[in-house]
Write an enzyme that holds these catalytic residues in place. Sequence first.
Site, PDB file in Angstrom:
ATOM      1  N   HIS A  81      73.216   8.472  42.285  1.00  0.00           N
ATOM      2  CA  HIS A  81      72.387   7.967  40.987  1.00  0.00           C
ATOM      3  C   HIS A  81      73.769   7.660  39.865  1.00  0.00           C
ATOM      4  O   HIS A  81      74.550   8.582  39.899  1.00  0.00           O
ATOM      5  CB  HIS A  81      71.490   9.011  40.554  1.00  0.00           C
ATOM      6  CG  HIS A  81      70.319   7.919  39.408  1.00  0.00           C
ATOM      7  ND1 HIS A  81      70.914   8.057  37.929  1.00  0.00           N
ATOM      8  CD2 HIS A  81      69.353   7.540  39.589  1.00  0.00           C
ATOM      9  CE1 HIS A  81      69.879   7.127  37.595  1.00  0.00           C
ATOM     10  NE2 HIS A  81      69.196   7.098  38.586  1.00  0.00           N
ATOM     11  N   ASP A 124      63.876   7.883  44.874  1.00  0.00           N
ATOM     12  CA  ASP A 124      63.295   6.979  45.903  1.00  0.00           C
ATOM     13  C   ASP A 124      63.338   7.462  47.425  1.00  0.00           C
ATOM     14  O   ASP A 124      62.773   6.806  48.251  1.00  0.00           O
ATOM     15  CB  ASP A 124      64.119   5.553  46.060  1.00  0.00           C
ATOM     16  CG  ASP A 124      63.941   4.685  44.735  1.00  0.00           C
ATOM     17  OD1 ASP A 124      62.768   4.466  44.522  1.00  0.00           O
ATOM     18  OD2 ASP A 124      64.828   4.267  44.406  1.00  0.00           O
TER      19      ASP A 124
HETATM   20  N1  CMC Z   1      75.831   7.114  50.270  1.00  0.00           N
HETATM   21  C1  CMC Z   1      77.342   7.302  50.553  1.00  0.00           C
HETATM   22  N2  CMC Z   1      78.062   7.478  49.427  1.00  0.00           N
HETATM   23  C2  CMC Z   1      77.632   7.075  48.293  1.00  0.00           C
HETATM   24  C3  CMC Z   1      76.285   7.048  47.925  1.00  0.00           C
HETATM   25  C4  CMC Z   1      75.461   6.817  48.931  1.00  0.00           C
HETATM   26  N3  CMC Z   1      74.153   6.693  48.890  1.00  0.00           N
HETATM   27  N4  CMC Z   1      76.105   6.819  46.733  1.00  0.00           N
HETATM   28  C5  CMC Z   1      77.619   6.785  45.849  1.00  0.00           C
HETATM   29  N5  CMC Z   1      78.551   7.091  46.929  1.00  0.00           N
HETATM   30  C6  CMC Z   1      79.785   7.432  46.864  1.00  0.00           C
HETATM   31  C7  CMC Z   1      80.369   6.234  46.612  1.00  0.00           C
HETATM   32  O1  CMC Z   1      80.893   5.547  47.853  1.00  0.00           O
HETATM   33  C8  CMC Z   1      81.722   6.462  45.688  1.00  0.00           C
HETATM   34  O2  CMC Z   1      82.630   7.214  46.506  1.00  0.00           O
HETATM   35  P1  CMC Z   1      84.107   7.171  46.315  1.00  0.00           P
HETATM   36  O3  CMC Z   1      84.333   7.908  44.881  1.00  0.00           O
HETATM   37  O4  CMC Z   1      84.968   7.550  47.417  1.00  0.00           O
HETATM   38  O5  CMC Z   1      84.480   5.404  45.969  1.00  0.00           O
HETATM   39  C9  CMC Z   1      81.087   7.462  44.951  1.00  0.00           C
HETATM   40  O6  CMC Z   1      79.954   7.977  45.752  1.00  0.00           O
HETATM   41  C10 CMC Z   1      80.415   7.154  43.439  1.00  0.00           C
HETATM   42  O7  CMC Z   1      79.314   5.938  43.725  1.00  0.00           O
HETATM   43  P2  CMC Z   1      79.273   4.819  43.098  1.00  0.00           P
HETATM   44  O8  CMC Z   1      78.968   3.533  43.839  1.00  0.00           O
HETATM   45  O9  CMC Z   1      80.523   4.355  42.191  1.00  0.00           O
HETATM   46  O10 CMC Z   1      78.320   5.198  42.123  1.00  0.00           O
HETATM   47  P3  CMC Z   1      77.396   4.362  40.990  1.00  0.00           P
HETATM   48  O11 CMC Z   1      76.880   5.170  39.753  1.00  0.00           O
HETATM   49  O12 CMC Z   1      77.996   2.691  40.989  1.00  0.00           O
HETATM   50  O13 CMC Z   1      76.044   3.915  41.953  1.00  0.00           O
HETATM   51  C11 CMC Z   1      74.230   4.065  43.223  1.00  0.00           C
HETATM   52  C12 CMC Z   1      74.988   4.510  41.871  1.00  0.00           C
HETATM   53  C13 CMC Z   1      72.527   4.749  42.899  1.00  0.00           C
HETATM   54  C14 CMC Z   1      74.136   2.479  43.102  1.00  0.00           C
HETATM   55  C15 CMC Z   1      74.419   4.681  44.528  1.00  0.00           C
HETATM   56  O14 CMC Z   1      74.392   5.928  44.435  1.00  0.00           O
HETATM   57  C16 CMC Z   1      73.962   4.005  45.909  1.00  0.00           C
HETATM   58  O15 CMC Z   1      74.138   2.876  46.194  1.00  0.00           O
HETATM   59  N6  CMC Z   1      72.955   4.831  46.229  1.00  0.00           N
HETATM   60  C17 CMC Z   1      71.855   4.187  47.340  1.00  0.00           C
HETATM   61  C18 CMC Z   1      71.016   3.412  46.803  1.00  0.00           C
HETATM   62  C19 CMC Z   1      69.864   3.991  46.080  1.00  0.00           C
HETATM   63  O16 CMC Z   1      69.393   5.190  46.577  1.00  0.00           O
HETATM   64  N7  CMC Z   1      69.594   3.522  44.883  1.00  0.00           N
HETATM   65  C20 CMC Z   1      68.346   4.052  44.062  1.00  0.00           C
HETATM   66  C21 CMC Z   1      68.850   4.640  42.915  1.00  0.00           C
HETATM   67  S1  CMC Z   1      67.536   5.569  41.979  1.00  0.00           S
HETATM   68  C22 CMC Z   1      66.226   4.750  41.586  1.00  0.00           C
HETATM   69  C23 CMC Z   1      66.589   3.283  41.023  1.00  0.00           C
HETATM   70  O17 CMC Z   1      67.740   3.127  40.101  1.00  0.00           O
HETATM   71  O18 CMC Z   1      65.799   2.476  40.969  1.00  0.00           O
END
Ligand code: CMC
Length: 429
Positions: free
Chosen positions: A307, A364
């Site tokens: 998140h 989710d």
């Molecule tokens: N699986 C594997 N690695 C992950 C995941 C994941 N679900 N989420 C983040 N990471 C890693 C990412 O690769 C990065 O690694 P590194 O530092 O080595 O590059 C690190 O963790 C930070 O991730 P980020 O993408 O920079 O973080 P963000 O704040 O931009 O993204 C997020 C947040 C929710 C989009 C992301 O965690 C994600 O894609 N999660 C899966 C989709 C999901 O479950 N979304 C629902 C969010 S909650 C409800 C809502 O918002 O509606």
Amino acid sequence: MADKAYLEFDGERHEFPVIRGSEDEVGINIKTLRSVTGGAITLDPGFKNTGACESGITFLDGEKGILRYRGYSIEELAEKADFLEVAYLLIFGNLPTKEELKKFGIDIASHSMVDEDVKKILDAFPKAAHPMGVLSSLTSALTAFNPSSVDVSSEEAMYNAIVRILGKMPVLVSWTMRKKMGLPLDYGDTSLGYVENLMTKMFRKPNEEYVINPVILNALDKLLILHADHEQNCSTSTVRIVGSSHAGLFASLSAGISALWGPLHGGANQAVIEMLEAIKEDGGDTKKYMAKAKDKNDPFRLMGFGHRVYKNFDPRARIIKEAADEVLHDLGIEDPILDIAKGLEQEALSDEYFVKRKLYPNVDFYSGIIYRAMGIPIDMFTVMFTLGRLPGWIAQWKEMRLRKEPIGRPRQIYTGENFRPFVALKDRT
Ligand code: CMC
């Protein structure tokens, strides 16, 4: 703590006021940045460090895993309130009295008819259309059927637009699902409570009595409450920014629905079930998928994990996980994907990759398991999220309009070509 921040730029030192929120959140007010620096801006892709507004609606501490609506903890609201009370709380700032809640319910019910011509628009969509696209289009179409809701210059007009959309959205949600399932469209029964009426509209068959299962009703109420607001997330920011141009409430909400659709946001609840199903079909080897999620050359991500704001347990996920256990137990359903989900969670909690990045299950991760047990089709899950988030979007839109916030219009750093003279087509090689 300091009440001023300083920036040294081009040999000059500039001072900016520090503002503090009611929970001691700190922000540096850079309103004068461009004028004092001669045009410099801040650059913050994804707005990871940028506050877009001051807001009195939802407090979220991602480090401690705290979520509160108007000061009330999400745990207490999920346990003690119903969805309509929470909607009132978010939109108007305080818990309603009995009279206020009654009037609110009656006003919503009296606006829960949808123009019959909307059915023609619904009919024009192919059955295979994704319900989020259909819902976004129908919400936008409502603008044409309710022109008085577009220009809300008074608080009264605002109230009327709010009760209208709270009345009509559950109808659109249920029609979207019923059309897909080949069921006749239903208007529900306004003598029922808001969520009971929603369930009736969604599940009632024309040839048999519909009896509401209290376990499902309770779980659905809880799910809607837990989704009701989450401060400045992607879809809420979309609603605020579209609304800031003074486009009407329904148009702003339609844009919010499109933003929520994406799998990185609300669409994750559908993506989680699809992922868990795929893991099951592949023999249930959670370790294999954990390895894929950690492999930077593999686009696979563990959906329902991580998140932007929570760097600790998402408090909503805890409550939903418990509710999933209760609902499945009560309905006598044994869903193997619940075990796969729990297995993935267990592994992630002790895996260095996930621990280091503070990736925990989010809202989710378990919600789809409950929706599925309720008999809701997978591609309707994000539609259910939409209905839950509706009061939050409305509250945020109303706050933005009442505070007379300026139109949202970020800047950019241009990295394209410098000036070049036009070359006529005949001279281009
Ligand atoms: N699986 C594997 N690695 C992950 C995941 C994941 N679900 N989420 C983040 N990471 C890693 C990412 O690769 C990065 O690694 P590194 O530092 O080595 O590059 C690190 O963790 C930070 O991730 P980020 O993408 O920079 O973080 P963000 O704040 O931009 O993204 C997020 C947040 C929710 C989009 C992301 O965690 C994600 O894609 N999660 C899966 C989709 C999901 O479950 N979304 C629902 C969010 S909650 C409800 C809502 O918002 O509606």
